[in-house]
Design an enzyme around this catalytic site. Structure first.
Site, short mmCIF file in Angstrom:
data_model
loop_
_atom_site.label_atom_id
_atom_site.label_comp_id
_atom_site.label_asym_id
_atom_site.label_seq_id
_atom_site.Cartn_x
_atom_site.Cartn_y
_atom_site.Cartn_z
N ALA A 199 13.77 32.32 -21.44
CA ALA A 199 13.19 32.38 -22.78
C ALA A 199 13.77 31.29 -23.68
O ALA A 199 14.91 30.84 -23.48
CB ALA A 199 13.45 33.75 -23.39
N ASP A 200 12.98 30.88 -24.65
CA ASP A 200 13.39 29.90 -25.65
C ASP A 200 13.78 28.57 -25.01
O ASP A 200 14.56 27.80 -25.58
CB ASP A 200 14.56 30.43 -26.49
CG ASP A 200 14.21 31.73 -27.21
OD1 ASP A 200 13.06 31.81 -27.71
OD2 ASP A 200 15.04 32.64 -27.24
N ARG A 201 13.28 28.32 -23.83
CA ARG A 201 13.54 27.08 -23.08
C ARG A 201 15.03 26.86 -22.78
O ARG A 201 15.47 25.73 -22.55
CB ARG A 201 12.94 25.87 -23.81
CG ARG A 201 11.45 26.00 -24.05
CD ARG A 201 10.77 24.70 -24.38
NE ARG A 201 9.34 24.91 -24.59
CZ ARG A 201 8.42 24.96 -23.62
NH1 ARG A 201 8.81 24.83 -22.35
NH2 ARG A 201 7.15 25.14 -23.90
N LEU A 202 15.80 27.94 -22.77
CA LEU A 202 17.20 27.83 -22.36
C LEU A 202 17.26 28.08 -20.85
O LEU A 202 17.83 29.06 -20.37
CB LEU A 202 18.05 28.86 -23.13
CG LEU A 202 19.55 28.56 -23.19
CD1 LEU A 202 19.82 27.25 -23.93
CD2 LEU A 202 20.29 29.71 -23.86
N HIS A 203 16.64 27.15 -20.12
CA HIS A 203 16.43 27.33 -18.69
C HIS A 203 17.73 27.16 -17.90
O HIS A 203 18.69 26.54 -18.37
CB HIS A 203 15.41 26.30 -18.18
CG HIS A 203 14.14 26.28 -18.95
ND1 HIS A 203 13.42 27.42 -19.26
CD2 HIS A 203 13.43 25.25 -19.50
CE1 HIS A 203 12.34 27.10 -19.93
NE2 HIS A 203 12.33 25.78 -20.10
#
Length: 222
Positions: A199-203
């Site tokens: 989520a939130d591009r905190l990959h």
């Protein structure tokens, strides 16, 4: 779809139960077991064409190109695919025998990226795979001057029909030989990166990189 693997972790708002971590990469080479597990899970999840990979090459003029090909084998030595040696990708690999491939399992929010040098597989390996192909695919590969211009669909079909006649027809019994202009390549990786969407591009990103006779493992920022 979210699929976990490894040590248990608290489920985040995006549904991921377990964070991709360098400790997931074990064995020799360390990337192979996890890749095979992820591929198997993509097959089980009925991801369309789970062995499809995007292949990137650079031609003699330095121009990059990508296209989707099918992976036909993965082992400790690398990733294998087959194509025409005189195709666009074949000519690019002759000029610069290096490539990158990406397995984009988007539905599972996973990707795996391989980078490395590319070598032709030996004739025995090409022959073994060729025998496993449907006869129609063999005839098409024999007839096609891959990536070359053709005037019309009718001309292409006529060339395929002529080859079929040469070998006794589509349903014939005469074996179709491996075309001299066709065969396999193996990408021998120097790096393999695993990507897990969050989520939130905190990959999560973990990479295995060649280091002498071994491999180094690192976590990368998204």
């Amino acid at each position: 779809m979210r699929v976990g693997y490894g040590a248990a972790d608290s489920t985040g708002a995006d549904g991921v139960v377990e964070h991709l971590d360098p400790t997931w990469l074990t064995g020799a080479p360390p990337w192979l077991d996890l890749f095979q597990r992820w591929l198997g899970e993509a097959v089980a999840a009925r991801v369309p064409e789970p062995n499809a990979m995007v292949l990137g090459t650079v031609d003699a003029d330095g121009a990059p190109a990508t296209r989707t090909v099918l992976c036909k084998g993965v082992d400790a030595d690398g990733v294998v695919f087959f194509t025409g040696y005189d195709s666009g990708k074949g000519r690019a690999l002759a000029a610069h025998p290096v490539a990158a491939v990406t397995f984009p399992w988007i539905a599972m929010e996973r990707q795996v990226h391989f980078r490395g040098r590319v070598v032709k597989v030996d004739a025995a390996e090409t022959q073994a795979y060729w025998r496993s192909r449907p006869r129609g695919s063999q005839l098409s590969a024999y007839a096609s001057e891959q990536s070359r211009p053709v005037a019309s669909r009718a001309e292409l079909e006529a060339a395929a029909a002529a080859v079929a006649d040469e070998f006794g027809g589509v349903d014939g019994q005469t074996p179709v030989p491996v075309p001299p202009h066709w065969g396999g390549y193996r990408l021998e990786p120097v790096s393999v990166e695993f990507w897990q969407g969050r989520a939130d591009r905190l990959h999560n990103r973990v990479i295995a990189e060649r280091a002498g006779d071994g491999w180094g493992l690192r976590r990368l920022q998204p």
